[in-house]
Design a protein around this motif. Structure first.
Motif, short mmCIF file in Angstrom:
data_model
loop_
_atom_site.label_atom_id
_atom_site.label_comp_id
_atom_site.label_asym_id
_atom_site.label_seq_id
_atom_site.Cartn_x
_atom_site.Cartn_y
_atom_site.Cartn_z
N UNK A 116 0.83 -1.21 0.00
CA UNK A 116 0.00 0.00 0.00
C UNK A 116 0.86 1.25 0.00
N UNK A 117 2.00 1.19 0.68
CA UNK A 117 2.93 2.32 0.69
C UNK A 117 3.43 2.62 -0.73
N UNK B 268 -5.31 7.34 0.25
CA UNK B 268 -4.70 8.32 -0.64
C UNK B 268 -5.66 8.66 -1.78
N UNK C 289 0.55 4.14 -2.79
CA UNK C 289 0.27 5.53 -2.43
C UNK C 289 1.42 6.45 -2.83
N UNK C 290 2.64 5.96 -2.71
CA UNK C 290 3.80 6.81 -3.00
C UNK C 290 3.91 7.14 -4.48
N UNK D 20 -0.84 5.61 3.21
CA UNK D 20 0.50 5.19 3.65
C UNK D 20 1.57 6.20 3.26
N UNK D 21 1.20 7.23 2.51
CA UNK D 21 2.14 8.32 2.20
C UNK D 21 1.34 9.56 1.80
N UNK E 219 -5.03 -1.22 -6.86
CA UNK E 219 -5.27 -1.49 -5.44
C UNK E 219 -4.50 -2.74 -5.03
#
Lengths: 83, 257
Positions: free
Chosen positions: A5-6, B222, A9-10, B191-192, A16
């Protein structure tokens, strides 16, 4: 999962966690595969991703699935878990 | 705020792409949406997200314009060439993103363009989501002249990874220089930035006595207002939109909502 998930999102991918798992499961249904083989599949699902971003997603997803015992990783190869 | 227009009110807008002299005098293209009429209208510099100068952000520009704002969204990826937004995003990712200096220069140019409009009320805000949230915060710290800034889930304002030659300083380290009120919107499943990183940012704003409002949403991660992707959470997104519209109305129009 947190790591996957990091990464999602990053890099602000539209994919997903569940989609990533499904892509790997579908590919595994055709037999074991090399990590690099799933990268173009991921890029087709999110066409904004470059090779390295898709590779990070693939690695994070495979690690998460391996931790759950759903797959095995041997070197660069991905195998179905032996149940 | 949402859905509060009068059904007999005149409304018109013009949206077009223009050329803007950005960082280092480079010509970048920009999406410019503005209400028709004498104004005076406040302005908004809209900063697109990492997947590009895309259709979602053009629609966001239109939404702000229907609420009475002139919106200018520079294409921060202009220097990487052209194609579909996704094709261009691939090139940008391959080259590890845009340099902070380019973003600051392009957004500063957009600020001046908006203020130079004859129907400007002289007030301009800045808003962006994802990398655009980080950029909004960064630009608000580094450029004088903004009256409000909105950070929507900006990642790496408080670094979660390494700094890079293109992004050499964490925006949080410029907080002392921030000269306008800030609104922050965050999903607690993101998460970010994580909840912990948002806490760090809030503590820094508090430490420097800055004017800020933060809202954190459960059940959202997000990019939760991106209705073109599974991350969309309609209830949280609409509440966030209300917060943004109220914040800009107060800071840019002088309205108490």
């Amino acid at each position: 999962v947190a790591c996957l998930q990091y990464v999602i999102d990053s890099i602000c991918s539209k994919l997903t966690v569940e989609t990533m798992y499904e892509l790997i499961r579908v590919r595994l249904n055709q037999g074991s595969f090399e990590l690099t083989e799933i990268i173009p599949v991921i890029q087709r699902e999110d066409r904004s991703l470059d090779y390295d971003s898709a590779k990070m997603l693939a690695e994070a997803a495979c690690e998460a699935l391996a931790q759950r015992g759903d797959i095995r990783i041997g070197g660069d190869s991905i195998f179905a878990a032996q149940k | 705020m949402w859905n509060q227009f009068r059904t007999d009110a005149y409304e018109g807008m013009l949206a077009e792409t223009i050329a803007l002299a950005g960082y280092n005098g480079d010509l970048v293209n920009a999406y410019f949406a503005r209400p028709l009429g004498p104004g005076p209208f406040p302005g908004i510099v809209l900063v697109h997200h990492m997947p590009g100068w895309d259709e979602l952000y053009r629609e966001i520009a239109g939404r702000f314009t229907r609420h009475g704002y002139a919106v200018l969204m520079p294409n921060l990826y202009s220097r990487f060439g052209h194609g579909t937004p996704e094709e261009v995003a691939v090139k940008v990712r391959e080259q590890r993103g845009v340099a902070d200096d380019w973003v600051i220069g392009d957004c500063e140019s957009a600020l001046h363009h908006l203020k130079s409009m004859p129907n400007s009320n002289g007030k301009v805000g800045i808003i962006g989501g994802c990398s655009g949230g980080r950029h909004s915060y960064l630009v608000a710290c580094r450029v004088n002249g903004f009256s409000a800034a909105v950070d929507c889930w900006g990642g790496n304002i408080v670094p979660q990874g390494d700094l890079t030659p293109k992004q050499p300083v964490a925006p949080v380290d410029y907080t002392a220089d921030l000269a306008c009120p800030v609104l922050g919107l965050f999903g607690n499943d993101d998460q970010n930035p994580t909840v912990e990183k948002v806490n760090v940012l809030e503590a820094e704003l508090k430490k420097h006595g800055k004017d800020y409002e933060f809202y954190r949403y459960d059940g959202a991660g997000h990019a939760f207002w991106s209705y073109d992707r599974p991350a969309y959470r309609p209830q949280q997104a609409m509440d966030a939109w209300e917060k943004v519209l109220a914040f800009f109305a107060k800071q840019l129009k002088g309205q108490v909502v």
